[in-house]
Scaffold this motif. Structure first.
Motif, PDB file in Angstrom:
ATOM      1  N   SER A  26       0.844  -1.194   0.000  1.00 33.78           N
ATOM      2  CA  SER A  26       0.000   0.000   0.000  1.00 33.78           C
ATOM      3  C   SER A  26       0.880   1.243   0.000  1.00 33.78           C
ATOM      4  O   SER A  26       0.395   2.351  -0.169  1.00 33.78           O
ATOM      5  CB  SER A  26      -0.935  -0.003   1.213  1.00 33.78           C
ATOM      6  OG  SER A  26      -0.194  -0.193   2.387  1.00 33.78           O
ATOM      7  N   SER A  27       2.184   1.059   0.141  1.00 30.41           N
ATOM      8  CA  SER A  27       3.128   2.175   0.111  1.00 30.41           C
ATOM      9  C   SER A  27       3.251   2.723  -1.308  1.00 30.41           C
ATOM     10  O   SER A  27       3.331   1.963  -2.270  1.00 30.41           O
ATOM     11  CB  SER A  27       4.513   1.713   0.582  1.00 30.41           C
ATOM     12  OG  SER A  27       5.477   2.718   0.340  1.00 30.41           O
ATOM     13  N   THR A  28       3.260   4.028  -1.405  1.00 32.17           N
ATOM     14  CA  THR A  28       3.518   4.663  -2.699  1.00 32.17           C
ATOM     15  C   THR A  28       4.812   5.471  -2.620  1.00 32.17           C
ATOM     16  O   THR A  28       5.062   6.342  -3.452  1.00 32.17           O
ATOM     17  CB  THR A  28       2.350   5.584  -3.100  1.00 32.17           C
ATOM     18  OG1 THR A  28       2.126   6.533  -2.048  1.00 32.17           O
ATOM     19  CG2 THR A  28       1.089   4.778  -3.356  1.00 32.17           C
ATOM     20  N   ASP A  29       5.618   5.155  -1.622  1.00 31.06           N
ATOM     21  CA  ASP A  29       6.895   5.836  -1.403  1.00 31.06           C
ATOM     22  C   ASP A  29       7.836   5.559  -2.576  1.00 31.06           C
ATOM     23  O   ASP A  29       8.112   4.397  -2.895  1.00 31.06           O
ATOM     24  CB  ASP A  29       7.497   5.338  -0.090  1.00 31.06           C
ATOM     25  CG  ASP A  29       8.764   6.069   0.298  1.00 31.06           C
ATOM     26  OD1 ASP A  29       9.351   6.787  -0.542  1.00 31.06           O
ATOM     27  OD2 ASP A  29       9.176   5.930   1.459  1.00 31.06           O
ATOM     28  N   ASP A  30       8.321   6.622  -3.192  1.00 32.83           N
ATOM     29  CA  ASP A  30       9.231   6.476  -4.336  1.00 32.83           C
ATOM     30  C   ASP A  30      10.492   5.698  -3.965  1.00 32.83           C
ATOM     31  O   ASP A  30      11.047   4.977  -4.800  1.00 32.83           O
ATOM     32  CB  ASP A  30       9.610   7.840  -4.900  1.00 32.83           C
ATOM     33  CG  ASP A  30       8.455   8.523  -5.608  1.00 32.83           C
ATOM     34  OD1 ASP A  30       7.495   7.831  -6.013  1.00 32.83           O
ATOM     35  OD2 ASP A  30       8.502   9.763  -5.754  1.00 32.83           O
TER      36      ASP A  30
END
Length: 136
Positions: free
Chosen positions: A90-94
């Motif tokens: 669910s992480s959208t961290d680049d």
């Protein structure tokens, strides 16, 4: 050629939904599920066969052993030529995406949830296409 499918995630609802989508899309008849990376790493360490194929849907944030630690632990015995990992988060961290893309085992970083259309597309990836051509 057969393959084992492993779902590694501490979210029971995600596991339940993913198993449904996996069966619905005819991706695999009986995925194995693990609620943390440590249990999955132990399973692989004890059952890994160089001539078998492994497709792994791996979460990042889990108790006991996270996804990054899992990837580090399988380097001891697994081979990227037969062990295909999809980071599902669910992480959208680049930074997570970049880190995943640099890992030798990771084929793709995907956002939750796993959808039937996504699984159908994965079947067409060059690395996996032969698995489905030969049957499960």
């Amino acid at each position: 050629m057969s393959f084992r499918l492993l779902l590694i995630d501490d979210d029971e609802i995600f596991i339940m939904m993913s198993k449904f989508m996996i069966k619905e899309s005819d991706f695999h008849p009986s995925p194995l599920s693990f609620e943390d990376g440590l249990a999955a790493a132990d399973f692989l360490k004890n059952n890994y066969q160089p001539n078998d194929r492994y497709v792994i849907f791996l979460d990042i944030n889990m108790p006991k052993m996270d996804g990054w630690e899992f990837l580090e632990s399988i380097k001891e015995f697994a081979n990227p030529s037969n062990t295909f990992v999809f980071m599902v988060s669910s992480s959208t961290d680049d930074e997570d995406v970049a880190k995943a893309c640099k890992n030798q085992f990771v084929l793709k970083f995907m956002s939750k949830p796993i959808l039937t259309d996504t699984l159908i597309q994965l079947k067409e990836m060059p690395e996996l296409k032969q698995l489905f051509k030969d049957g499960k």
